[in-house]
Scaffold this active site. Structure first.
Site, short mmCIF file in Angstrom:
data_model
loop_
_atom_site.label_atom_id
_atom_site.label_comp_id
_atom_site.label_asym_id
_atom_site.label_seq_id
_atom_site.Cartn_x
_atom_site.Cartn_y
_atom_site.Cartn_z
N GLU A 1 0.88 -1.18 0.00
CA GLU A 1 0.00 0.00 0.00
C GLU A 1 0.91 1.22 0.00
OE1 GLU A 1 -2.87 0.11 3.27
OE2 GLU A 1 -2.60 2.29 3.38
N ARG B 1 0.67 10.20 1.33
CA ARG B 1 1.24 11.14 2.30
C ARG B 1 2.55 11.74 1.80
NH1 ARG B 1 -0.75 7.24 6.30
NH2 ARG B 1 1.34 6.57 6.87
N THR C 1 -4.15 6.05 2.34
CA THR C 1 -4.51 7.40 2.77
C THR C 1 -5.21 8.15 1.63
OG1 THR C 1 -2.41 7.30 4.01
CG2 THR C 1 -3.71 9.27 4.28
N LYS D 1 -11.06 -1.19 6.99
CA LYS D 1 -9.81 -1.03 7.73
C LYS D 1 -10.17 -0.62 9.16
CE LYS D 1 -5.85 2.16 7.89
NZ LYS D 1 -4.80 2.81 7.08
C1 3PG Z 1 -1.20 3.71 8.14
O1 3PG Z 1 -0.41 4.32 7.45
O2 3PG Z 1 -2.19 3.12 7.72
C2 3PG Z 1 -0.88 3.65 9.60
O3 3PG Z 1 -0.37 4.86 10.02
C3 3PG Z 1 0.07 2.56 9.88
O4 3PG Z 1 0.29 2.51 11.24
P1 3PG Z 1 1.67 1.94 11.82
O5 3PG Z 1 2.72 2.96 11.44
O6 3PG Z 1 1.47 1.82 13.30
O7 3PG Z 1 1.95 0.61 11.15
#
Ligand code: 3PG
Length: 192
Positions: free
Chosen positions: A33, A37, A60, A120
């Site tokens: 994924e 960001r 995201t 999710k």
């Molecule tokens: C995401 O990007 O979906 C989450 O911020 C992932 O969380 P993590 O950094 O605790 O794995």
């Protein structure tokens, strides 16, 4: 999802993302994924989509514009931390799998009512971890879950032991450029 572990990658550059994705595949995982960001997201998705044996999703995804850009770049699924009906509707129209985010039973039910069968759960560790996933699975038997947020190699097995968990997402595999292949392999082994 092709893998029950989906590494979440925020790419600083498309080159870096491509190397990370090659390491993910070399380690035995078949899904990634790539999040919106960073400015490199679209090019990173485009490059990753050309790697054999890798299913590429966008993460995201908070707007219809991002969803369209992800699809155009080759993403075959998209994930978000929240549930925006406009994005859900666009994904249904465009024919791309969209996994919206939820953190409460009401939010799960809302995503379900919009036609989403995979949700999710975010941030998974903060909303109760595997015990929360188990509790909501009992009341929403027609929903599969993708816990993300605070998932690690150490707690991965607890989530994946739940039949309602389609896959877990997390950044721990890609958090450092070094060692991605080894962490992907360890995750792949834990998932089998
Ligand atoms: C995401 O990007 O979906 C989450 O911020 C992932 O969380 P993590 O950094 O605790 O794995």
């Amino acid at each position: 999802m092709k893998s029950r572990v989906v590494p979440v990658l925020t790419a600083r550059t498309a080159d870096e993302a491509e190397r990370a994705c090659e390491a993910i595949v070399a380690g035995g995982l078949a899904s990634v994924e790539i999040t919106f960001r960073s400015d490199a997201a679209v090019e990173a998705i485009r490059r990753a989509s050309r790697i054999d044996g890798l299913e590429v999703g966008a993460g995201t995804v908070l707007s219809v514009e991002q969803l369209e850009a992800a699809l155009d770049a080759g993403a075959t699924f998209a994930v978000a931390p929240s549930t925006d009906p406009a994005v859900v509707e666009a994904a249904q129209r465009l024919g791309i799998q969209f996994v919206p985010g939820a953190a409460t039973p009401t939010e799960i039910d809302r995503a379900r009512a919009l036609g989403c069968d995979v949700v999710k759960l975010f941030p998974a560790s903060l909303i109760g971890g595997p015990a929360f996933v188990k509790a909501v699975s009992a009341v929403f038997p027609d929903v599969r879950f993708m816990p993300t947020g605070g998932v690690t190699l150490e707690n991965l097995g607890e989530y994946l032991a739940l039949p309602s968990v389609l896959a877990c997402g997390g950044t721990w595999i890609t958090a450092e450029a070094d060692g991605i292949e080894e962490r992907a392999r360890a995750a792949a082994e834990a998932a089998t």
